[in-house]
Scaffold this motif. Structure first.
Motif, PDB file in Angstrom:
ATOM      1  N   GLN A   1      15.919   3.873   4.588  1.00 19.61           N
ATOM      2  CA  GLN A   1      16.783   5.048   4.714  1.00 19.61           C
ATOM      3  C   GLN A   1      17.542   5.024   6.040  1.00 19.61           C
ATOM      4  O   GLN A   1      18.734   5.337   6.081  1.00 19.61           O
ATOM      5  N   ARG A   2      16.871   4.630   7.127  1.00 23.61           N
ATOM      6  CA  ARG A   2      17.560   4.535   8.420  1.00 23.61           C
ATOM      7  C   ARG A   2      18.660   3.488   8.371  1.00 23.61           C
ATOM      8  O   ARG A   2      19.765   3.702   8.891  1.00 23.61           O
ATOM      9  N   ILE A   3      18.352   2.341   7.763  1.00 20.13           N
ATOM     10  CA  ILE A   3      19.355   1.275   7.647  1.00 20.13           C
ATOM     11  C   ILE A   3      20.526   1.749   6.793  1.00 20.13           C
ATOM     12  O   ILE A   3      21.692   1.580   7.163  1.00 20.13           O
ATOM     13  N   ARG A   4      20.220   2.343   5.644  1.00 16.69           N
ATOM     14  CA  ARG A   4      21.281   2.848   4.761  1.00 16.69           C
ATOM     15  C   ARG A   4      22.136   3.881   5.485  1.00 16.69           C
ATOM     16  O   ARG A   4      23.365   3.809   5.452  1.00 16.69           O
TER      17      ARG A   4
ATOM     18  N   THR B   1       0.857  -1.179   0.000  1.00 17.42           N
ATOM     19  CA  THR B   1       0.000   0.000   0.000  1.00 17.42           C
ATOM     20  C   THR B   1       0.899   1.238   0.000  1.00 17.42           C
ATOM     21  O   THR B   1       2.120   1.136   0.223  1.00 17.42           O
ATOM     22  N   GLY B   2       0.295   2.402  -0.187  1.00 19.90           N
ATOM     23  CA  GLY B   2       1.052   3.640  -0.108  1.00 19.90           C
ATOM     24  C   GLY B   2       1.714   3.823   1.244  1.00 19.90           C
ATOM     25  O   GLY B   2       2.866   4.259   1.337  1.00 19.90           O
ATOM     26  N   ASP B   3       0.983   3.481   2.322  1.00 17.39           N
ATOM     27  CA  ASP B   3       1.568   3.562   3.660  1.00 17.39           C
ATOM     28  C   ASP B   3       2.741   2.595   3.813  1.00 17.39           C
ATOM     29  O   ASP B   3       3.749   2.925   4.442  1.00 17.39           O
ATOM     30  N   ASP B   4       2.594   1.387   3.234  1.00 15.46           N
ATOM     31  CA  ASP B   4       3.686   0.413   3.285  1.00 15.46           C
ATOM     32  C   ASP B   4       4.944   0.981   2.627  1.00 15.46           C
ATOM     33  O   ASP B   4       6.056   0.819   3.144  1.00 15.46           O
ATOM     34  N   VAL B   5       4.765   1.623   1.475  1.00 14.07           N
ATOM     35  CA  VAL B   5       5.908   2.191   0.754  1.00 14.07           C
ATOM     36  C   VAL B   5       6.559   3.283   1.593  1.00 14.07           C
ATOM     37  O   VAL B   5       7.790   3.360   1.683  1.00 14.07           O
ATOM     38  N   ASP B   6       5.752   4.120   2.239  1.00 16.59           N
ATOM     39  CA  ASP B   6       6.303   5.151   3.125  1.00 16.59           C
ATOM     40  C   ASP B   6       7.117   4.522   4.246  1.00 16.59           C
ATOM     41  O   ASP B   6       8.238   4.961   4.538  1.00 16.59           O
ATOM     42  N   HIS B   7       6.560   3.496   4.896  1.00 16.29           N
ATOM     43  CA  HIS B   7       7.255   2.823   5.996  1.00 16.29           C
ATOM     44  C   HIS B   7       8.531   2.145   5.505  1.00 16.29           C
ATOM     45  O   HIS B   7       9.582   2.241   6.151  1.00 16.29           O
TER      46      HIS B   7
ATOM     47  N   GLY C   1      10.310   2.911   2.897  1.00 19.57           N
ATOM     48  CA  GLY C   1      11.284   3.956   2.587  1.00 19.57           C
ATOM     49  C   GLY C   1      11.955   4.488   3.832  1.00 19.57           C
ATOM     50  O   GLY C   1      13.187   4.653   3.881  1.00 19.57           O
ATOM     51  N   ASP C   2      11.168   4.755   4.875  1.00 19.01           N
ATOM     52  CA  ASP C   2      11.732   5.247   6.138  1.00 19.01           C
ATOM     53  C   ASP C   2      12.697   4.231   6.738  1.00 19.01           C
ATOM     54  O   ASP C   2      13.801   4.585   7.164  1.00 19.01           O
TER      55      ASP C   2
END
Length: 163
Positions: free
Chosen positions: A140-143, A128-134, A136-137
């Motif tokens: 990005q933290r892992i990276r 879902t769109g929310d899944d993609v947001d999560h 991505g977050d």
């Protein structure tokens, strides 16, 4: 001694690694079939196309997380195919500037739509769109955490014992 991963961590780790491997395999298959490219070569073309100018070999190596020697080899293949050019920097004699050619831009533009389709169908369609947001977050933290560690190429070398 480090304790073992708990079952939740182990499950997340294996799921991530399997998904990453499956996605990587399909992306590689597409890039080979459509452009006779390896993924790292596609990354180089993408970064150069996005830069709309020149990047140094060091900037490319840091961006694609690839060894400098491996990057030099891949850049040589792309240059031999007429997809990039390399030249010494006028400002820094240690730097090599890399530029994408018109042929490189054309190849990138040709393979990009299929690449997007592979990524979308395998990675994003089940979310879902929310899944993609999560996602991505989280990624990005892992990276950012991983990038906070010095790359192997920047770590001090161990001295050989002379014995």
């Amino acid at each position: 001694m480090t304790s073992a991963l708990d079952p939740q961590e182990l499950g997340a780790y294996f799921a991530f690694m399997e998904a990453s491997s499956l996605l990587s395999h399909q992306v590689e298959q597409h890039l080979r079939a459509e452009g006779d490219l390896r993924y790292v070569q596609f990354q180089l073309l993408a970064r150069l196309a996005n830069a709309r100018g020149q990047l140094t070999m060091t900037e490319l190596a840091d961006g694609v997380v690839y060894s400098r020697s491996g990057l030099t080899y891949q850049a040589g293949l792309l240059e031999a195919a007429g997809l990039i050019t390399r030249a010494p920097s006028a400002e820094d004699e240690r730097a090599t500037l890399v530029t994408i050619t018109d042929a490189g831009l054309a190849l990138f533009a040709r393979v990009l739509p299929g690449h997007v389709e592979v990524v979308r169908s395998l990675l994003f369609d089940p979310l879902t769109g929310d899944d993609v947001d999560h996602l991505g977050d989280i990624m990005q933290r892992i990276r950012d955490h991983m990038r906070a560690q010095p790359p192997r190429s920047a770590a001090p070398r161990k001295r050989r014992s002379t014995g």
